[in-house]
Design a protein around this motif. Structure first.
Motif, PDB file in Angstrom:
ATOM      1  N   TYR A   1     -11.488  46.797  12.216  1.00  0.00           N
ATOM      2  CA  TYR A   1     -11.986  46.461  12.871  1.00  0.00           C
ATOM      3  C   TYR A   1     -11.608  47.440  14.358  1.00  0.00           C
ATOM      4  O   TYR A   1     -12.181  48.286  14.711  1.00  0.00           O
ATOM      5  CB  TYR A   1     -12.926  45.077  13.410  1.00  0.00           C
TER       6      TYR A   1
ATOM      7  N   LYS B   1     -20.199  46.531  32.068  1.00  0.00           N
ATOM      8  CA  LYS B   1     -20.076  45.459  33.489  1.00  0.00           C
ATOM      9  C   LYS B   1     -19.146  46.026  34.858  1.00  0.00           C
ATOM     10  O   LYS B   1     -19.425  45.487  35.857  1.00  0.00           O
ATOM     11  CB  LYS B   1     -18.719  44.195  32.722  1.00  0.00           C
TER      12      LYS B   1
ATOM     13  N   TYR C   1     -24.150  48.131  16.372  1.00  0.00           N
ATOM     14  CA  TYR C   1     -22.784  47.291  16.539  1.00  0.00           C
ATOM     15  C   TYR C   1     -23.340  46.082  18.182  1.00  0.00           C
ATOM     16  O   TYR C   1     -23.394  45.342  17.968  1.00  0.00           O
ATOM     17  CB  TYR C   1     -22.258  48.176  17.874  1.00  0.00           C
TER      18      TYR C   1
ATOM     19  N   GLN D   1     -16.577  37.846  16.257  1.00  0.00           N
ATOM     20  CA  GLN D   1     -16.619  38.535  15.333  1.00  0.00           C
ATOM     21  C   GLN D   1     -15.819  38.051  14.356  1.00  0.00           C
ATOM     22  O   GLN D   1     -16.431  38.657  12.985  1.00  0.00           O
ATOM     23  CB  GLN D   1     -16.409  40.046  15.877  1.00  0.00           C
TER      24      GLN D   1
ATOM     25  N   ASN E   1     -14.119  58.072  14.626  1.00  0.00           N
ATOM     26  CA  ASN E   1     -14.296  57.906  13.517  1.00  0.00           C
ATOM     27  C   ASN E   1     -15.262  57.988  12.462  1.00  0.00           C
ATOM     28  O   ASN E   1     -15.210  58.573  11.295  1.00  0.00           O
ATOM     29  CB  ASN E   1     -14.282  56.372  13.309  1.00  0.00           C
TER      30      ASN E   1
ATOM     31  N   ARG F   1     -17.237  37.545  10.602  1.00  0.00           N
ATOM     32  CA  ARG F   1     -17.034  38.471   8.709  1.00  0.00           C
ATOM     33  C   ARG F   1     -16.749  37.395   8.340  1.00  0.00           C
ATOM     34  O   ARG F   1     -16.581  37.831   6.616  1.00  0.00           O
ATOM     35  CB  ARG F   1     -16.164  39.744   9.683  1.00  0.00           C
TER      36      ARG F   1
ATOM     37  N   ARG G   1     -23.777  42.912  22.293  1.00  0.00           N
ATOM     38  CA  ARG G   1     -23.250  43.255  23.711  1.00  0.00           C
ATOM     39  C   ARG G   1     -23.369  44.978  23.936  1.00  0.00           C
ATOM     40  O   ARG G   1     -23.935  45.690  22.687  1.00  0.00           O
ATOM     41  CB  ARG G   1     -22.210  42.997  24.327  1.00  0.00           C
TER      42      ARG G   1
ATOM     43  N   SER H   1     -13.585  56.050  19.990  1.00  0.00           N
ATOM     44  CA  SER H   1     -13.611  55.506  19.151  1.00  0.00           C
ATOM     45  C   SER H   1     -14.686  55.725  18.379  1.00  0.00           C
ATOM     46  O   SER H   1     -14.341  56.102  16.920  1.00  0.00           O
ATOM     47  CB  SER H   1     -12.750  54.225  19.373  1.00  0.00           C
ATOM     48  N   MET H   2     -15.254  55.005  18.425  1.00  0.00           N
ATOM     49  CA  MET H   2     -16.678  55.107  16.953  1.00  0.00           C
ATOM     50  C   MET H   2     -17.246  57.060  16.620  1.00  0.00           C
ATOM     51  O   MET H   2     -16.914  56.776  15.702  1.00  0.00           O
ATOM     52  CB  MET H   2     -17.771  54.271  17.548  1.00  0.00           C
TER      53      MET H   2
ATOM     54  N   ALA I   1     -12.543  39.718  26.861  1.00  0.00           N
ATOM     55  CA  ALA I   1     -12.941  40.795  27.854  1.00  0.00           C
ATOM     56  C   ALA I   1     -13.694  40.068  28.490  1.00  0.00           C
ATOM     57  O   ALA I   1     -13.954  39.853  30.035  1.00  0.00           O
ATOM     58  CB  ALA I   1     -13.929  41.449  26.984  1.00  0.00           C
ATOM     59  N   GLU I   2     -13.734  38.831  28.189  1.00  0.00           N
ATOM     60  CA  GLU I   2     -14.381  37.189  28.833  1.00  0.00           C
ATOM     61  C   GLU I   2     -14.271  35.987  29.408  1.00  0.00           C
ATOM     62  O   GLU I   2     -14.434  35.693  30.697  1.00  0.00           O
ATOM     63  CB  GLU I   2     -15.645  36.730  27.899  1.00  0.00           C
TER      64      GLU I   2
ATOM     65  N   THR J   1     -14.679  52.801  23.869  1.00  0.00           N
ATOM     66  CA  THR J   1     -15.073  51.910  22.151  1.00  0.00           C
ATOM     67  C   THR J   1     -16.023  53.045  21.971  1.00  0.00           C
ATOM     68  O   THR J   1     -16.140  53.074  20.640  1.00  0.00           O
ATOM     69  CB  THR J   1     -15.924  50.353  22.449  1.00  0.00           C
TER      70      THR J   1
ATOM     71  N   LYS K   1     -24.696  43.235  16.768  1.00  0.00           N
ATOM     72  CA  LYS K   1     -23.473  42.431  15.789  1.00  0.00           C
ATOM     73  C   LYS K   1     -22.738  41.313  17.053  1.00  0.00           C
ATOM     74  O   LYS K   1     -22.897  40.575  16.735  1.00  0.00           O
ATOM     75  CB  LYS K   1     -22.606  43.294  15.032  1.00  0.00           C
ATOM     76  N   GLU K   2     -22.674  42.542  18.301  1.00  0.00           N
ATOM     77  CA  GLU K   2     -22.265  42.255  19.156  1.00  0.00           C
ATOM     78  C   GLU K   2     -22.239  41.171  20.335  1.00  0.00           C
ATOM     79  O   GLU K   2     -22.172  40.820  21.442  1.00  0.00           O
ATOM     80  CB  GLU K   2     -21.266  43.286  19.482  1.00  0.00           C
TER      81      GLU K   2
ATOM     82  N   PRO L   1     -13.724  40.691  18.943  1.00  0.00           N
ATOM     83  CA  PRO L   1     -13.456  39.659  19.590  1.00  0.00           C
ATOM     84  C   PRO L   1     -13.616  38.203  18.597  1.00  0.00           C
ATOM     85  O   PRO L   1     -14.121  38.643  17.505  1.00  0.00           O
ATOM     86  CB  PRO L   1     -15.237  39.488  19.460  1.00  0.00           C
TER      87      PRO L   1
ATOM     88  N   LYS M   1     -18.648  50.074  25.276  1.00  0.00           N
ATOM     89  CA  LYS M   1     -17.885  49.769  26.735  1.00  0.00           C
ATOM     90  C   LYS M   1     -17.790  51.751  25.968  1.00  0.00           C
ATOM     91  O   LYS M   1     -17.513  52.254  25.034  1.00  0.00           O
ATOM     92  CB  LYS M   1     -16.544  49.949  26.705  1.00  0.00           C
TER      93      LYS M   1
ATOM     94  N   LEU N   1      -8.587  49.646  14.177  1.00  0.00           N
ATOM     95  CA  LEU N   1      -9.216  50.722  13.262  1.00  0.00           C
ATOM     96  C   LEU N   1     -10.215  51.772  13.998  1.00  0.00           C
ATOM     97  O   LEU N   1      -9.800  52.698  14.028  1.00  0.00           O
ATOM     98  CB  LEU N   1      -8.593  51.362  12.104  1.00  0.00           C
ATOM     99  N   GLN N   2     -11.160  51.158  13.866  1.00  0.00           N
ATOM    100  CA  GLN N   2     -12.456  52.351  14.210  1.00  0.00           C
ATOM    101  C   GLN N   2     -12.820  51.738  15.287  1.00  0.00           C
ATOM    102  O   GLN N   2     -13.482  53.097  15.651  1.00  0.00           O
ATOM    103  CB  GLN N   2     -13.321  51.335  13.250  1.00  0.00           C
ATOM    104  N   TYR N   3     -12.602  50.579  16.632  1.00  0.00           N
ATOM    105  CA  TYR N   3     -13.014  51.166  17.129  1.00  0.00           C
ATOM    106  C   TYR N   3     -11.284  50.578  18.570  1.00  0.00           C
ATOM    107  O   TYR N   3     -12.535  50.182  19.726  1.00  0.00           O
ATOM    108  CB  TYR N   3     -13.429  49.483  18.014  1.00  0.00           C
ATOM    109  N   GLN N   4     -10.801  51.166  17.654  1.00  0.00           N
ATOM    110  CA  GLN N   4      -9.554  51.161  18.916  1.00  0.00           C
ATOM    111  C   GLN N   4      -9.328  49.967  20.072  1.00  0.00           C
ATOM    112  O   GLN N   4      -9.290  49.494  21.196  1.00  0.00           O
ATOM    113  CB  GLN N   4      -9.167  52.232  19.933  1.00  0.00           C
ATOM    114  N   GLU N   5     -10.131  49.385  19.303  1.00  0.00           N
ATOM    115  CA  GLU N   5     -10.435  47.620  20.051  1.00  0.00           C
ATOM    116  C   GLU N   5      -9.948  46.051  20.124  1.00  0.00           C
ATOM    117  O   GLU N   5     -10.443  46.285  18.653  1.00  0.00           O
ATOM    118  CB  GLU N   5     -11.751  48.114  21.302  1.00  0.00           C
TER     119      GLU N   5
END
Lengths: 205, 235
Positions: B96, A115, A74, B108, A93, B112, A80, A89-90, B141-142, A86, A77-78, B105, A83, B98-102
């Motif tokens: 995305y 942050k 993560y 991202q 899952n 994909r 950053r 949630s990971m 977020a940003e 998050t 890829k991202e 971005p 949080k 579903l996995q991270y509840q976020e």
């Protein structure tokens, strides 16, 4: 024989003023026999993010490794830091993906937002049901005892040093009423600029 | 009894080019023009939607599509290929969540989708997509806007402003002169319309162009009435 009490564990996390604390016992045992008194059950997942894993010891290790795997990918890829919410949630899952053959762990998460540095604590059951609270979370074989201690001693918005005293007393007195938890404790105090790890001396039985 | 080719149809030429991708880019360059401009407080996407006959029901088919609350996209090239990608992008965004509840971005999602496009240049029995996508998003977020282009090869680029499709070279030159870092969303819409006008044959109306805007309130395709208002301030 219950799978969740085969190895025995006690983990709790508490919110303080601009800080969080996470504490665990140090016993690794197989039913009545104690094998190791320095077993790590709290794992660092980020500079201000920690997860505590009570339950079956093999799953404690596997889940922490698999979580770190997912988390590393993560962050690459991202580009950053994750949080805490998050990350919750990971974990959820990951656990639910094994809904019908679960990992026998009931994790506890404690951290600060990368942050905003806002404190965050949460826990999950073994199939990934998340629970976010504002005061404390507990998990392990002596969870009832830990709930009693936390409910009695907890005060909101404590300074890091006071939070340390509170969480230490909660943990030590709870594990003293459980045969398969204890043999010392470890407490992490997570603040915006530093993380302090302290070892607790308790009853070694 | 193989239902699939086991070899890729996109193969290298002696000069090191993937000719199928070059041809796909040619299909894009022959498509209807589209424009994207990033402003300080949002992003605008605009495209020409000329129909071949007056019998077409203009407002039933849209080129500018919403992918998530905060991300939208538009294309130049082959419409049917675009539909496949919007479906794919929406699914990827929801996976995305579903996995991270976020919310995913923008960068991202772009990665994909671009990955999907790349797969079609290296998989058995398929051809590359005949579209280039412009994806616009607001990162909560940003708190900033993003504009990306995805090509048939799977390459993606972050732009401040760009044009695709017919006459894209002129479009880009026009934008190079007109673009400024301090442009706000309202001015960006105005500039986008002017850019489209450069290559537009005939009269521009609210029925033969589509405009979408993305700001902190999310992505929105403008209604024909709203487009008409913007056009009024241009001509």
């Amino acid at each position: 024989m219950s799978i969740m009490s085969y190895n025995g564990a006690a983990i709790m996390a508490m919110k303080g003023k601009e800080c969080v604390a996470i504490a665990a016992d140090r016993r690794f045992g197989i039913q009545a026999q104690t094998i190791n008194t320095q077993f790590e059950k709290i794992f660092e997942m980020g500079p201000r993010l920690y997860v505590g894993l009570p339950g079956l010891a093999t799953d404690v290790q596997t889940v922490s490794q698999r979580l770190k795997f997912r988390l590393n990918l993560y962050e690459l890829k991202e580009n950053r830091h994750i949080k805490p919410k998050t990350f919750l949630s990971m974990v959820s899952n990951l656990l639910y993906s094994r809904r019908f053959g679960p990992y026998f762990v009931e994790p506890v998460i404690a951290g600060l937002d990368p942050k905003t540095s806002e404190p965050f604590i949460a826990s999950l059951d073994l199939i990934g049901c998340p629970m976010i609270t504002e005061d404390f979370v507990v998990s392990g074989t002596c969870s009832e005892q830990m709930y009693g201690m936390c409910e009695t001693l907890y005060k909101p918005d404590q300074e890091p040093d006071d939070l340390f005293e509170t969480i230490s007393q909660c943990l030590l007195n709870a594990v003293d009423r459980d045969a398969v938890s204890g043999w010392g404790g470890v407490v992490y105090i997570i603040e915006k600029d530093k993380v302090t790890k302290r070892i607790l001396k308790g009853r070694m039985d | 009894m193989s239902e699939r080719y086991s070899f890729s149809l996109t193969t290298f030429s002696p000069s090191g080019k993937l000719v199928q991708i070059e041809y796909a880019l040619a299909a894009v360059a022959a498509g209807a023009p589209s424009v994207g401009i990033k402003a300080t407080n949002g992003v605008v996407l605009a495209t020409e939607k000329k129909q071949k006959s007056i019998l077409y029901d203009d407002n039933s088919i849209h080129k500018i599509e919403l992918i998530t609350k905060n991300i939208g996209m538009v294309y130049s090239g082959m419409g049917p290929d675009y539909r496949v990608l919007t479906k794919s992008a929406r699914k990827l965004a929801q996976q995305y969540f579903l996995q991270y509840q976020e919310q995913i971005p923008t960068s991202q999602l772009v990665q994909r989708v671009a990955n999907v496009m790349q797969e079609f240049t290296q998989s058995g029995g398929v051809r590359p997509f005949g579209v280039s996508l412009l994806m616009a998003g607001w990162d909560e977020a940003e708190e900033r806007p993003y504009l990306y282009q995805c090509d048939p090869s799977g390459a993606y680029f972050a732009w401040k402003a760009t044009a695709m499709g017919k006459n894209f070279v002129n479009g880009k030159t026009f934008l190079e002169k007109r673009y400024s870092e301090s442009l706000e969303l309202e001015d960006a819409v105005h500039t986008a319309i002017l850019t489209l006008k450069e290559s537009f044959e005939g009269q521009m109306t609210e029925d033969n162009i589509e405009i979408g805007i993305c700001n902190q309130d999310g992505f929105k395709r403008l209604s024909t009435a709203e487009v008409k208002d913007y056009l009024a301030s241009v001509q």
